[in-house]
Design a protein around this motif. Structure first.
Motif, PDB file in Angstrom:
ATOM      1  N   HIS A 262       0.826  -1.276  -0.017  1.00 20.51           N
ATOM      2  CA  HIS A 262      -0.095  -0.040   0.156  1.00 20.51           C
ATOM      3  C   HIS A 262       0.697   1.429  -0.017  1.00 20.51           C
ATOM      4  O   HIS A 262       0.567   2.196  -0.695  1.00 20.51           O
TER       5      HIS A 262
ATOM      6  N   LEU B 133       2.527   1.800  -3.417  1.00 20.31           N
ATOM      7  CA  LEU B 133       1.605   2.308  -4.243  1.00 20.31           C
ATOM      8  C   LEU B 133       1.328   3.717  -4.092  1.00 20.31           C
ATOM      9  O   LEU B 133       1.272   4.232  -5.097  1.00 20.31           O
TER      10      LEU B 133
ATOM     11  N   LYS C 139     -16.062  -8.517  -0.406  1.00 22.61           N
ATOM     12  CA  LYS C 139     -14.858  -8.703   0.448  1.00 22.61           C
ATOM     13  C   LYS C 139     -15.028  -8.605   1.651  1.00 22.61           C
ATOM     14  O   LYS C 139     -15.413  -7.753   2.617  1.00 22.61           O
TER      15      LYS C 139
ATOM     16  N   ASP D  68      -2.816  -5.599 -10.379  1.00 26.40           N
ATOM     17  CA  ASP D  68      -3.667  -6.388 -10.157  1.00 26.40           C
ATOM     18  C   ASP D  68      -4.933  -6.192 -10.884  1.00 26.40           C
ATOM     19  O   ASP D  68      -5.936  -7.181 -11.198  1.00 26.40           O
ATOM     20  N   TRP D  69      -5.158  -5.041 -11.155  1.00 27.49           N
ATOM     21  CA  TRP D  69      -6.335  -4.641 -11.860  1.00 27.49           C
ATOM     22  C   TRP D  69      -6.375  -4.253 -13.368  1.00 27.49           C
ATOM     23  O   TRP D  69      -7.164  -4.078 -13.968  1.00 27.49           O
TER      24      TRP D  69
ATOM     25  N   ARG E  85       2.424  -4.110  -9.102  1.00 30.61           N
ATOM     26  CA  ARG E  85       2.079  -4.386  -7.671  1.00 30.61           C
ATOM     27  C   ARG E  85       3.304  -4.934  -6.876  1.00 30.61           C
ATOM     28  O   ARG E  85       4.003  -5.679  -7.506  1.00 30.61           O
ATOM     29  N   THR E  86       3.443  -4.640  -5.637  1.00 30.02           N
ATOM     30  CA  THR E  86       4.450  -5.012  -4.771  1.00 30.02           C
ATOM     31  C   THR E  86       4.370  -6.666  -4.504  1.00 30.02           C
ATOM     32  O   THR E  86       3.282  -6.922  -4.265  1.00 30.02           O
TER      33      THR E  86
ATOM     34  N   ILE F  78       3.055  -9.624  -0.808  1.00 30.61           N
ATOM     35  CA  ILE F  78       2.458  -9.063   0.038  1.00 30.61           C
ATOM     36  C   ILE F  78       0.912  -8.443  -0.233  1.00 30.61           C
ATOM     37  O   ILE F  78       0.695  -7.904  -1.444  1.00 30.61           O
TER      38      ILE F  78
ATOM     39  N   SER G 239      -3.335  -7.704   1.817  1.00 37.89           N
ATOM     40  CA  SER G 239      -3.927  -7.840   3.113  1.00 37.89           C
ATOM     41  C   SER G 239      -4.537  -9.243   3.500  1.00 37.89           C
ATOM     42  O   SER G 239      -4.546  -9.487   4.498  1.00 37.89           O
TER      43      SER G 239
HETATM   44  N1  CTP Z   1      -1.242  -2.921  -3.835  1.00 42.77           N
HETATM   45  C1  CTP Z   1      -0.054  -2.937  -4.252  1.00 42.77           C
HETATM   46  N2  CTP Z   1       0.668  -3.901  -3.944  1.00 42.77           N
HETATM   47  C2  CTP Z   1       0.775  -5.097  -3.064  1.00 42.77           C
HETATM   48  C3  CTP Z   1      -1.053  -4.968  -2.591  1.00 42.77           C
HETATM   49  C4  CTP Z   1      -1.706  -3.950  -2.893  1.00 42.77           C
HETATM   50  O1  CTP Z   1       0.431  -2.167  -5.240  1.00 42.77           O
HETATM   51  N3  CTP Z   1       1.071  -6.070  -2.773  1.00 42.77           N
HETATM   52  C5  CTP Z   1      -2.109  -1.959  -4.441  1.00 42.77           C
HETATM   53  C6  CTP Z   1      -3.634  -2.310  -4.986  1.00 42.77           C
HETATM   54  O2  CTP Z   1      -3.395  -2.857  -6.356  1.00 42.77           O
HETATM   55  C7  CTP Z   1      -4.408  -1.198  -4.974  1.00 42.77           C
HETATM   56  C8  CTP Z   1      -4.017  -0.936  -3.420  1.00 42.77           C
HETATM   57  O3  CTP Z   1      -2.745  -1.361  -3.302  1.00 42.77           O
HETATM   58  O4  CTP Z   1      -4.020  -0.422  -5.856  1.00 42.77           O
HETATM   59  C9  CTP Z   1      -5.258  -1.079  -2.342  1.00 42.77           C
HETATM   60  O5  CTP Z   1      -5.299  -2.486  -2.614  1.00 42.77           O
HETATM   61  P1  CTP Z   1      -6.134  -3.357  -1.544  1.00 42.77           P
HETATM   62  O6  CTP Z   1      -7.027  -4.220  -2.218  1.00 42.77           O
HETATM   63  O7  CTP Z   1      -6.433  -2.433  -0.356  1.00 42.77           O
HETATM   64  O8  CTP Z   1      -4.694  -4.213  -0.881  1.00 42.77           O
HETATM   65  P2  CTP Z   1      -4.425  -5.579  -0.955  1.00 42.77           P
HETATM   66  O9  CTP Z   1      -3.548  -6.258  -0.264  1.00 42.77           O
HETATM   67  O10 CTP Z   1      -4.554  -6.197  -2.509  1.00 42.77           O
HETATM   68  O11 CTP Z   1      -6.054  -6.336  -0.442  1.00 42.77           O
HETATM   69  P3  CTP Z   1      -6.563  -7.834  -0.478  1.00 42.77           P
HETATM   70  O12 CTP Z   1      -5.526  -8.828  -0.202  1.00 42.77           O
HETATM   71  O13 CTP Z   1      -7.789  -7.729   0.672  1.00 42.77           O
HETATM   72  O14 CTP Z   1      -7.170  -7.935  -1.987  1.00 42.77           O
END
Ligand code: CTP
Length: 444
Positions: free
Chosen positions: A17, A20, A46, A95-96, A114-115, A118, A120
């Motif tokens: 996060h 990003l 979610k 991821d999007w 994306r990193t 890692i 959530s």
């Molecule tokens: N993001 C990122 N790198 C990661 C995780 C998240 O760049 N390793 C980015 C997502 O692509 C998004 C933003 O952080 O643009 C917020 O993502 P979010 O969905 O809140 O985080 P996730 O860790 O992907 O959550 P979840 O596992 O619940 O899907």
């Protein structure tokens, strides 16, 4: 000034996060971050978000990259935000990729790498052990329960028990689960027991599971007697276990929203609740054969009484049952008229008579209507004396609804939410009380 916008849940704020947001900010001069609300996340499936909205906003703020933080509440909000804030660049993680190309019509779209390693989801798994579930019963419901559990992170179904070994073996094979030969074996392996056996066996199974220190999701009706239901809640408290009566409607976002709107005072004081739910059942199903505990009221009362107990209260004055019975003496159509000091309610159900399934809540200034299937609430209207004034509400109901119950259980075990707002002990006990009164009158 170049304005950039990004959105996310930002649950358990992590390095991905942070990086990003850092790169998003570097794309322009002013960064707007949209943080999703709990309701929006729940509605889009979610489930199991750990941090509250306030915590997630605070973490985004602390990163130091956001010039402005807004909340994301609805699915179509992004385009209107982009117009409203005169945004130049929309960005999200890779991821999007492709998912937000449609936004290119309104501003530039940038997908940031994306990193790695890692998320959530991963942190939630590390923080909280996956809760293992064992099922007692192998009928139609557990099969749906198994499918739905796959949508909830933090819970996994291990196996099944049924004293009828043949049924258990067949169910286990079909659903790729383990078959437990004994209950002891099941208790040893799991954290949560889902009880989906015939009504009359719920109490004994739930008691046994709680005594073994297991959390319990019990199919409705929890028991057929108030004292038994009360005893189970007491035992759960003593054993520090979570006990949930699985009335799916209670846990879905649409119903929650309906109750909140009804309680907001928008229709004035609530004086009457009318709930109806019927389903023509096959004559050979358990519900229409089991002469002791079958029939439409024991089968459907929990769902029908839920909005009534929530809106009129659990302290009813009196109840009157009008029934139509089949040859076996089981009610195929029942109407319960429940009186309260401030008004009354009616609950109508049927397994052999079809009627309009509807929930109507009447108040001193207006009324709320939710058409069938209101028990999987996706839509309701608030109407008033002035017929041209209608307020419409929509919510999503995902899958079969079991995922909401399972997710509530997991969240409560993990201490993410301790609230029992969805279905309180008092409501559950009052429902059992009315079923007991009904069976008492039936003299089965
Ligand atoms: N993001 C990122 N790198 C990661 C995780 C998240 O760049 N390793 C980015 C997502 O692509 C998004 C933003 O952080 O643009 C917020 O993502 P979010 O969905 O809140 O985080 P996730 O860790 O992907 O959550 P979840 O596992 O619940 O899907």
């Amino acid at each position: 000034m170049k304005k950039v916008i990004t959105y996310g849940t930002f649950d358990l704020f992590h390095e991905g996060h942070y990086r990003l947001l850092q790169r998003a900010k570097a794309l322009g001069d002013y960064l707007i971050v949209g943080v999703t609300t709990e309701r929006y996340d729940k509605a889009r499936g979610k489930l199991n978000v750990v941090d509250s909205l306030m915590t997630r906003i605070e973490n985004v703020r602390k990163s130091g990259f956001a010039d402005e933080i807004i909340i994301e509440e609805t699915i179509g909000q992004k385009i209107s935000d982009i117009k409203k804030y005169d945004v130049d660049i929309f960005t999200v993680g890779s991821d999007w990729v492709g998912k937000f190309d449609y936004i290119g019509e309104y501003c530039e779209v940038v997908y940031l790498e994306r990193t790695k390693d890692i998320s959530s989801t991963q942190l939630r798994h590390e923080a909280h052990r996956v809760q293992q579930i064992g099922i007692i019963g192998t009928g139609r419901l557990p099969a749906r329960f198994v499918k739905e559990s796959k949508f909830v992170s933090g819970a996994s179904i291990l196996g099944v028990y049924n004293p009828n070994k043949e049924h258990a073996a067949e169910f286990a094979k079909r659903n790729e689960l383990k078959q437990y030969e004994t209950l002891e074996e099941l208790y040893e392996a799991v954290d949560i027991v889902h009880i989906a056996s015939p009504h009359s066996t719920h109490y004994a199974y739930a008691k046994d599971a709680l005594e073994h220190g297991k959390h319990v999701i019990c199919e409705k009706p929890m028991t057929l007697r108030k004292a038994e239901t009360a005893e189970l809640y007491k035992l759960a408290r003593e054993k520090n276990c979570v006990l949930i009566e699985d009335i799916k409607t209670a846990y879905c976002p649409g119903f929650d929203s309906l109750i909140n709107v009804a309680r907001s005072g928008i229709i004035g004081q609530i004086k009457y609740v009318d709930a109806c739910f019927t389903r023509i059942a096959d004559k050979n199903t358990r519900e229409l054969i089991d002469v002791k505990t079958g029939g439409s009221f024991t089968e459907m009362a929990s769902t029908l009484l839920l909005p009534i107990m929530k809106l009129m209260g659990t302290e009813y004055e009196d109840v009157r049952f009008d029934c139509i019975h089949n040859e076996q003496g089981l009610d195929i159509f029942t109407k319960a008229t429940i009186s309260y000091e401030r008004g009354f309610a009616s609950a109508t159900c049927g397994l052999g008579v079809k009627a309009e399934g509807r929930l109507m809540i009447a108040g001193t200034e207006g009324y709320i209507v939710a058409e069938a299937p209101w028990w999987k609430t996706t839509y309701f209207e608030v109407r008033f004396e002035d017929a041209s004034r209608v307020e419409k509400y929509t919510e999503r109901f995902l899958g079969d609804g079991f995922r909401y119950t399972i997710s509530d259980m997991v969240n409560r075990i993990n201490g993410v939410t301790t609230s029992t707002m969805q279905l309180t002990k008092e409501e559950s006990e009052a429902i059992s009380n009315m079923i007991e009164q009904f069976l008492g009158q039936e003299e089965r």
